[in-house]
Design a protein around this motif. Structure first.
Motif, PDB file in Angstrom:
ATOM      1  N   ARG A 203      33.889  61.173  33.941  1.00  0.00           N
ATOM      2  CA  ARG A 203      32.505  61.073  34.425  1.00  0.00           C
ATOM      3  C   ARG A 203      31.548  61.667  33.393  1.00  0.00           C
ATOM      4  O   ARG A 203      31.813  62.719  32.823  1.00  0.00           O
ATOM      5  CB  ARG A 203      32.367  61.773  35.779  1.00  0.00           C
ATOM      6  CG  ARG A 203      32.992  60.959  36.899  1.00  0.00           C
ATOM      7  CD  ARG A 203      32.951  61.701  38.202  1.00  0.00           C
ATOM      8  NE  ARG A 203      33.846  62.856  38.178  1.00  0.00           N
ATOM      9  CZ  ARG A 203      33.969  63.707  39.187  1.00  0.00           C
ATOM     10  NH1 ARG A 203      33.272  63.538  40.275  1.00  0.00           N
ATOM     11  NH2 ARG A 203      34.797  64.722  39.094  1.00  0.00           N
ATOM     12  N   GLY A 204      30.481  60.961  33.164  1.00  0.00           N
ATOM     13  CA  GLY A 204      29.489  61.410  32.177  1.00  0.00           C
ATOM     14  C   GLY A 204      29.714  60.831  30.795  1.00  0.00           C
ATOM     15  O   GLY A 204      28.861  60.949  29.928  1.00  0.00           O
ATOM     16  N   GLN A 205      30.891  60.215  30.588  1.00  0.00           N
ATOM     17  CA  GLN A 205      31.193  59.669  29.263  1.00  0.00           C
ATOM     18  C   GLN A 205      30.850  58.177  29.205  1.00  0.00           C
ATOM     19  O   GLN A 205      30.884  57.485  30.214  1.00  0.00           O
ATOM     20  CB  GLN A 205      32.660  59.892  28.929  1.00  0.00           C
ATOM     21  CG  GLN A 205      33.020  61.375  28.957  1.00  0.00           C
ATOM     22  CD  GLN A 205      34.346  61.665  28.301  1.00  0.00           C
ATOM     23  OE1 GLN A 205      34.733  61.038  27.326  1.00  0.00           O
ATOM     24  NE2 GLN A 205      35.062  62.638  28.839  1.00  0.00           N
ATOM     25  N   VAL A 206      30.515  57.705  28.017  1.00  0.00           N
ATOM     26  CA  VAL A 206      30.098  56.304  27.868  1.00  0.00           C
ATOM     27  C   VAL A 206      31.184  55.487  27.176  1.00  0.00           C
ATOM     28  O   VAL A 206      32.181  56.035  26.706  1.00  0.00           O
ATOM     29  CB  VAL A 206      28.774  56.197  27.066  1.00  0.00           C
ATOM     30  CG1 VAL A 206      27.610  56.775  27.860  1.00  0.00           C
ATOM     31  CG2 VAL A 206      28.890  56.868  25.714  1.00  0.00           C
TER      32      VAL A 206
ATOM     33  N   GLU B  16      31.843  56.997  36.030  1.00  0.00           N
ATOM     34  CA  GLU B  16      30.648  56.492  36.687  1.00  0.00           C
ATOM     35  C   GLU B  16      29.973  55.446  35.802  1.00  0.00           C
ATOM     36  O   GLU B  16      28.957  54.869  36.173  1.00  0.00           O
ATOM     37  CB  GLU B  16      29.703  57.633  37.081  1.00  0.00           C
ATOM     38  CG  GLU B  16      28.509  57.892  36.205  1.00  0.00           C
ATOM     39  CD  GLU B  16      28.863  58.452  34.827  1.00  0.00           C
ATOM     40  OE1 GLU B  16      30.052  58.526  34.507  1.00  0.00           O
ATOM     41  OE2 GLU B  16      27.940  58.787  34.078  1.00  0.00           O
TER      42      GLU B  16
ATOM     43  N   ARG C  98      29.499  52.062  34.649  1.00  0.00           N
ATOM     44  CA  ARG C  98      29.812  50.763  35.246  1.00  0.00           C
ATOM     45  C   ARG C  98      30.493  49.816  34.257  1.00  0.00           C
ATOM     46  O   ARG C  98      31.365  49.040  34.627  1.00  0.00           O
ATOM     47  CB  ARG C  98      28.531  50.118  35.794  1.00  0.00           C
ATOM     48  CG  ARG C  98      27.909  50.906  36.915  1.00  0.00           C
ATOM     49  CD  ARG C  98      26.554  50.345  37.299  1.00  0.00           C
ATOM     50  NE  ARG C  98      26.619  48.960  37.725  1.00  0.00           N
ATOM     51  CZ  ARG C  98      26.995  48.561  38.933  1.00  0.00           C
ATOM     52  NH1 ARG C  98      27.330  49.457  39.834  1.00  0.00           N
ATOM     53  NH2 ARG C  98      27.008  47.278  39.253  1.00  0.00           N
ATOM     54  N   GLU C  99      30.106  49.928  33.003  1.00  0.00           N
ATOM     55  CA  GLU C  99      30.672  49.067  31.968  1.00  0.00           C
ATOM     56  C   GLU C  99      32.177  49.318  31.814  1.00  0.00           C
ATOM     57  O   GLU C  99      32.933  48.422  31.448  1.00  0.00           O
ATOM     58  CB  GLU C  99      29.936  49.391  30.657  1.00  0.00           C
ATOM     59  CG  GLU C  99      30.153  48.433  29.524  1.00  0.00           C
ATOM     60  CD  GLU C  99      29.495  48.946  28.237  1.00  0.00           C
ATOM     61  OE1 GLU C  99      28.702  49.908  28.296  1.00  0.00           O
ATOM     62  OE2 GLU C  99      29.793  48.374  27.176  1.00  0.00           O
TER      63      GLU C  99
ATOM     64  N   VAL D 225      34.381  50.124  34.185  1.00  0.00           N
ATOM     65  CA  VAL D 225      35.239  49.696  35.308  1.00  0.00           C
ATOM     66  C   VAL D 225      35.973  48.390  34.972  1.00  0.00           C
ATOM     67  O   VAL D 225      37.210  48.339  35.042  1.00  0.00           O
ATOM     68  CB  VAL D 225      34.428  49.579  36.618  1.00  0.00           C
ATOM     69  CG1 VAL D 225      35.277  49.014  37.746  1.00  0.00           C
ATOM     70  CG2 VAL D 225      33.856  50.944  37.009  1.00  0.00           C
TER      71      VAL D 225
ATOM     72  N   ARG E 270      35.254  52.940  45.163  1.00  0.00           N
ATOM     73  CA  ARG E 270      34.038  53.728  44.949  1.00  0.00           C
ATOM     74  C   ARG E 270      34.186  55.038  45.694  1.00  0.00           C
ATOM     75  O   ARG E 270      34.538  55.058  46.867  1.00  0.00           O
ATOM     76  CB  ARG E 270      32.833  52.968  45.513  1.00  0.00           C
ATOM     77  CG  ARG E 270      31.709  52.673  44.536  1.00  0.00           C
ATOM     78  CD  ARG E 270      30.887  53.833  44.064  1.00  0.00           C
ATOM     79  NE  ARG E 270      30.019  54.372  45.081  1.00  0.00           N
ATOM     80  CZ  ARG E 270      28.783  53.931  45.308  1.00  0.00           C
ATOM     81  NH1 ARG E 270      28.272  52.988  44.558  1.00  0.00           N
ATOM     82  NH2 ARG E 270      28.063  54.462  46.270  1.00  0.00           N
TER      83      ARG E 270
ATOM     84  N   ASP F  86      32.028  58.640  46.286  1.00  0.00           N
ATOM     85  CA  ASP F  86      30.782  59.365  46.011  1.00  0.00           C
ATOM     86  C   ASP F  86      29.915  58.508  45.071  1.00  0.00           C
ATOM     87  O   ASP F  86      29.631  57.358  45.379  1.00  0.00           O
ATOM     88  CB  ASP F  86      31.121  60.742  45.427  1.00  0.00           C
ATOM     89  CG  ASP F  86      29.922  61.675  45.440  1.00  0.00           C
ATOM     90  OD1 ASP F  86      28.949  61.357  46.139  1.00  0.00           O
ATOM     91  OD2 ASP F  86      29.956  62.698  44.755  1.00  0.00           O
ATOM     92  N   ALA F  87      29.525  59.056  43.891  1.00  0.00           N
ATOM     93  CA  ALA F  87      28.671  58.278  42.988  1.00  0.00           C
ATOM     94  C   ALA F  87      29.450  57.702  41.810  1.00  0.00           C
ATOM     95  O   ALA F  87      28.870  57.259  40.837  1.00  0.00           O
ATOM     96  CB  ALA F  87      27.543  59.160  42.467  1.00  0.00           C
TER      97      ALA F  87
ATOM     98  N   TYR G 137      33.464  55.777  40.317  1.00  0.00           N
ATOM     99  CA  TYR G 137      34.570  54.876  40.638  1.00  0.00           C
ATOM    100  C   TYR G 137      35.898  55.548  40.288  1.00  0.00           C
ATOM    101  O   TYR G 137      35.989  56.261  39.291  1.00  0.00           O
ATOM    102  CB  TYR G 137      34.439  53.569  39.861  1.00  0.00           C
ATOM    103  CG  TYR G 137      33.268  52.743  40.351  1.00  0.00           C
ATOM    104  CD1 TYR G 137      33.424  51.811  41.369  1.00  0.00           C
ATOM    105  CD2 TYR G 137      31.997  52.944  39.832  1.00  0.00           C
ATOM    106  CE1 TYR G 137      32.339  51.092  41.846  1.00  0.00           C
ATOM    107  CE2 TYR G 137      30.906  52.227  40.302  1.00  0.00           C
ATOM    108  CZ  TYR G 137      31.093  51.296  41.318  1.00  0.00           C
ATOM    109  OH  TYR G 137      30.016  50.600  41.799  1.00  0.00           O
TER     110      TYR G 137
END
Lengths: 368, 89
Positions: B14-17, B48, B50-51, B53, B71, B73-74, B76
């Protein structure tokens, strides 16, 4: 083209729709280059090709209908080696940052910290360019390719419509073949509210032509990053700011044929026509993606990000800020604005993105 | 009938791109390859972005794993495991 006073409303609407669309689809203008080298994944490149060809057809349709105030649009310029170099450096930066100048915005709008550090890097890179502007201007002038034309149709002496047809017809045949063989999607699962890449590509092409018709030019935002950097510098170091020629330069200086208004602007931190178009666009992308994230209940700021990724994001942002000025525009401006009208500066910038993205992936492998 | 319990290894991205999320997931899948293949381990990836997933789930599927996306919380949660073996604990 609408009068200057009305530009900010359509620009905001285009930005908001683009931000929403890009957040839902995860659309990215970095992955077509990066993922080809890094993962041998060609789906993003297909989506980008669709966006370029659709923009090409829509721009040409708008031109034929007399909807475009300028053709080619202002700030296309003469092709120079500086565009190729700018594209190369930008390619490295966008891979390191994990997003381009618009990708960073929409991810930041959805709460991403890496994107926020890349945004700060974009401002720092724009400020850094101001330091080398006189020297780089000399390089750009020396590197101008004296072809006497800016777009391929001008160079060939043909109607732009013929050139568009020559590209669009084989491209559509290719698109249909990819559709037949199921190459517009991948087998993976999708997140909630997902919009497929091909639909986002088509949507962004429509938004691009809307911006061109309503605001006089395609989507571009990086001159306003330079404005923000200039404003910060004018507050923090007013003496040094006053000595920088870059912030007194003018990048747009045309008379609107529709209204007779003088459209003049540049990187100076003042509210001119460039700011009137780009700032609402930036605000729109941020709010559009934030709205999409909130509606999906996915807006969240995650603070536990590896410091190296934050550093890479900032460094990538610096490189993008610097090179977008060196190459007279960012990837969005060139790929979805200049390339669709076959502008030589944009084609050179796009050619530079390939080796840049390749070098960026080599660096990224070492970081991750 | 014997029920084999699986151990779940969690990878919080989470938080990573992208592409860091995908590259780190691929690294983890490779390091756990034997356990994932034998069905003794399931990998749970949290993102989190979206790209990531579709790209992570497509990469896992192409390696022969079954992927379930939920899904939470906020973000995946992508559960990567060998198809049809055991229960996740």
């Amino acid at each position: 083209m609408v009068p200057l006073g009305d530009i900010h409303i359509p620009a905001f609407a285009v930005g908001a729709a683009a931000g929403f669309l890009m957040h839902r689809s995860g659309f990215c203008l970095v992955s077509p280059f990066r993922d080809y080298f890094l993962l041998d994944d060609r789906l993003p490149a297909r989506n980008l090709l669709l966006a370029v060809v659709a923009s090409m057809a829509l721009f040409e349709g708008a031109r034929r209908l007399g909807l475009l105030a300028f053709y080619p649009f202002p700030m296309v310029g003469s092709p120079s080696v500086s565009h190729l170099v700018g594209g190369g450096i930008f390619g490295v930066g966008m891979v390191l940052a994990g997003g381009c100048v618009v990708g960073v915005l929409y991810r930041m709008g959805a709460g991403n910290l890496v994107a926020a550090t890349a945004f700060l890097g974009l401002l720092a890179g724009s400020a850094a360019y101001a330091e080398i502007h006189p020297a780089w201007t000399a390089v750009r002038m020396a590197g101008i390719l004296s072809w006497g034309w800016s777009t391929i149709p001008q160079g060939l002496g043909i109607d732009p419509g013929i050139a568009v047809l020559a590209v669009a017809v084989p491209s559509v045949a290719l698109f249909l073949r990819w559709k037949k063989t199921g190459m517009w999607s991948r087998r993976g699962s999708s997140p909630r509210g997902y919009i497929p890449g091909w639909a986002a590509a088509a949507g962004l092409s429509i938004l691009g032509v809307a911006n061109y018709v309503l605001c006089g030019m395609p989507i571009g935002i990086t001159t306003s990053y330079a404005k923000m950097a200039g404003w910060i510098e004018s507050v923090l170091a007013p003496g040094h700011f006053a000595s920088l020629a870059f912030f007194r330069s003018v990048s747009l200086d045309v008379v609107s044929p529709a209204t007779g208004e003088l459209l003049r602007g540049g990187p100076a931190p003042v509210f001119d026509v460039v700011a009137a178009i780009q700032l609402p666009l930036i605000a729109g992308v941020l709010l559009g993606s934030a709205l999409s994230a909130v509606l999906l209940k996915e807006f969240r700021v995650h603070r536990k990000v590896p410091p190296l990724q934050l550093l890479a994001g900032f460094a990538g942002g610096v490189l993008m800020g610097l090179s977008s000025r060196m190459g007279s525009g960012c990837n969005v401006w060139h790929l979805l604005g200049g390339v669709p009208i076959m502008a030589a500066p944009s084609l050179l910038f796009a050619a530079g993105l390939f080796p840049g993205a390749w070098a960026g992936t080599l660096l990224l492998r070492k970081i991750v | 009938m014997i029920t084999m319990w699986k151990r779940t290894v969690e990878l919080d991205l989470r938080g990573q791109v992208c592409p860091a999320s995908l590259l780190l997931s691929l690294k983890k899948m490779n390091s756990l390859r034997e356990d994932l293949s034998s069905g003794t381990v399931a990998l749970r990836v949290l993102t989190e972005n979206r790209e990531s997933v579709p790209t992570i789930s497509a990469a896992a599927a192409s390696m022969g794993y079954a992927v379930t996306v939920a899904r939470e919380d906020a973000h995946y949660a992508l559960l990567v495991e060998t198809a049809g073996a055991g229960k996740v604990r």
